[in-house]
Design a protein around this motif. Structure first.
Motif, PDB file in Angstrom:
ATOM      1  N   TYR A   1       0.690  -1.365   0.061  1.00 52.81           N
ATOM      2  CA  TYR A   1       0.151   0.006   0.072  1.00 52.81           C
ATOM      3  C   TYR A   1       0.912   1.403   0.008  1.00 52.81           C
ATOM      4  O   TYR A   1       0.384   2.344  -0.486  1.00 52.81           O
ATOM      5  CB  TYR A   1      -0.977  -0.300   1.394  1.00 52.81           C
ATOM      6  CG  TYR A   1      -2.048  -0.836   1.221  1.00 52.81           C
ATOM      7  CD1 TYR A   1      -3.177  -0.756   0.341  1.00 52.81           C
ATOM      8  CD2 TYR A   1      -2.121  -2.323   1.673  1.00 52.81           C
ATOM      9  CE1 TYR A   1      -4.371  -1.565   0.116  1.00 52.81           C
ATOM     10  CE2 TYR A   1      -3.158  -3.257   1.580  1.00 52.81           C
ATOM     11  CZ  TYR A   1      -4.054  -2.557   0.786  1.00 52.81           C
ATOM     12  OH  TYR A   1      -5.206  -3.657   0.667  1.00 52.81           O
TER      13      TYR A   1
ATOM     14  N   HIS B   1      -5.038   0.564  10.244  1.00 53.65           N
ATOM     15  CA  HIS B   1      -4.583  -1.027  10.596  1.00 53.65           C
ATOM     16  C   HIS B   1      -3.401  -1.080  11.414  1.00 53.65           C
ATOM     17  O   HIS B   1      -3.183  -1.726  12.423  1.00 53.65           O
ATOM     18  CB  HIS B   1      -5.022  -1.914   9.629  1.00 53.65           C
ATOM     19  CG  HIS B   1      -4.621  -3.252   9.953  1.00 53.65           C
ATOM     20  ND1 HIS B   1      -5.306  -4.184  10.684  1.00 53.65           N
ATOM     21  CD2 HIS B   1      -3.620  -3.819   9.421  1.00 53.65           C
ATOM     22  CE1 HIS B   1      -4.727  -5.446  10.572  1.00 53.65           C
ATOM     23  NE2 HIS B   1      -3.768  -5.356   9.839  1.00 53.65           N
TER      24      HIS B   1
ATOM     25  N   SER C   1     -11.547  -3.560  10.097  1.00 51.56           N
ATOM     26  CA  SER C   1     -12.439  -4.936  10.556  1.00 51.56           C
ATOM     27  C   SER C   1     -13.663  -4.548  10.816  1.00 51.56           C
ATOM     28  O   SER C   1     -14.692  -5.457  10.607  1.00 51.56           O
ATOM     29  CB  SER C   1     -11.446  -5.265  11.895  1.00 51.56           C
ATOM     30  OG  SER C   1     -10.311  -5.525  11.633  1.00 51.56           O
TER      31      SER C   1
ATOM     32  N   TYR D   1      -6.725 -17.783  11.927  1.00 52.48           N
ATOM     33  CA  TYR D   1      -8.196 -17.849  11.426  1.00 52.48           C
ATOM     34  C   TYR D   1      -8.218 -17.180  10.020  1.00 52.48           C
ATOM     35  O   TYR D   1      -7.286 -16.388   9.536  1.00 52.48           O
ATOM     36  CB  TYR D   1      -9.155 -16.800  12.212  1.00 52.48           C
ATOM     37  CG  TYR D   1      -8.464 -15.467  12.581  1.00 52.48           C
ATOM     38  CD1 TYR D   1      -7.686 -15.165  13.547  1.00 52.48           C
ATOM     39  CD2 TYR D   1      -8.860 -14.486  11.940  1.00 52.48           C
ATOM     40  CE1 TYR D   1      -7.012 -14.106  14.023  1.00 52.48           C
ATOM     41  CE2 TYR D   1      -8.325 -13.176  12.193  1.00 52.48           C
ATOM     42  CZ  TYR D   1      -7.647 -12.875  13.181  1.00 52.48           C
ATOM     43  OH  TYR D   1      -6.915 -11.805  13.588  1.00 52.48           O
TER      44      TYR D   1
END
Ligand code: VOV
Length: 257
Positions: free
Chosen positions: A123, A181, A232, A154
């Motif tokens: 990014y 983030h 999120s 996960y």
């Protein structure tokens, strides 16, 4: 070390990625009832053979040609996970095959698996020069996994709902959100080590997130804190969480005995 093409071209929409080692998470349950019925000598042989199998993975890791982590898993979703990193799909298959050929494998029930590739999203660009030659980037793309006390895995995706669609945001919006983030992530430096596997086109979700920590509570803290972050809160969609404890090969006898 494997040669890779230049970073994926950044189109108007997709962030360029750097891609490292392919990753397999292989979750298995033990057929305890059958295993308990095996006589102690045969069981010990099985354990010794499996310890040798893990030893062979350690040799690959020592040569810098891959890495792995072996953990027990809490709860009923699985009993153990073998996470393996290798330069190619073929080498991942060879590890899977070697596992299948062990005697202990006959007492293992597949519970879940996940295929991804260690990914760095560019990014903010990748700096000057060939990023695949940058030692800091190489250490993240081709890592030796930590031997931390605990693991948390996960799978997750970014939402593609009407209204909240990650894939229709502009690159600038995503850059800004990912920056926020990363700032939360950085506040966990020294407590959590994260490995993000990109899995679009490989498996059922878009990323596999693997976290390692000495203090298991840090998993809850980081995931909870991130839930309030827009990336999120609005866009995160999550699969099942698997958590567990490191299972050194020296303790396998006690675990299975
Ligand atoms: C130790 C914690 C930590 C840190 C420092 C961190 C930092 C960063 C950076 C700098 C970047 C972007 C560039 C790159 O390096 O790829 C990422 C990227 C990513 N992350 Fe992250 N993340 C962390 C931790 C961390 C967690 C706990 C999660 C799960 C989210 C949650 O809600 O449970 C996560 C997810 C991701 C994902 C899915 C991506 C890829 C998204 C994409 O669209 O490409 N991540 N992440």
């Amino acid at each position: 070390m494997s040669e890779r093409p230049a970073p994926t071209t950044e189109t108007q929409h997709a962030a360029a990625t750097l891609d490292g080692w392919y990753t397999l998470h292989d979750f298995r349950s033990i057929d305890w009832t059958r295993l308990k019925a095996v006589d102690p000598t045969a069981r010990q042989e099985m354990i010794d053979e499996f310890v040798a199998f893990l030893g062979s993975l350690e040799e690959v890791e020592t040569r810098g040609e891959g890495s792995h982590a072996f953990y027990s898993i809490l709860g009923q979703k699985a009993d153990v996970v073998l996470m393996v990193l290798r330069p190619t799909f073929k080498e991942l298959e060879q590890v899977e095959l070697a596992l299948r050929k062990t005697k202990l494998y006959d007492y293992m029930i597949p519970s879940y698996s996940y295929v991804s590739v260690i990914e760095l999203g560019m990014y903010r660009g990748s700096g000057d020069g060939d990023p695949y030659e940058n030692p800091h980037i190489r250490a993240r793309l081709y890592p030796t996994l930590p031997k931390a006390a605990h693991i948390c895995f996960y799978p997750m995706s970014k939402a593609r709902r009407d209204g909240d669609n990650w894939y229709t945001l502009s690159m600038d919006e995503r850059k800004d959100l990912m920056y926020r983030h990363s700032m939360i992530g950085r506040s966990y430096a020294g407590k959590i080590q994260q490995f993000i596997g990109g899995s679009t086109g490989f498996d059922g979700w878009e990323w596999g997130v693997t976290l390692f920590a000495e203090d298991s509570l840090q998993f809850k803290k980081i995931v909870y804190e991130m839930r309030f972050d827009e990336v999120s809160a609005k866009y995160g969609e999550f699969g099942d969480f698997y958590v567990g404890n490191i299972l050194p090969k020296e303790e396998l006898g006690t675990f299975l005995g």
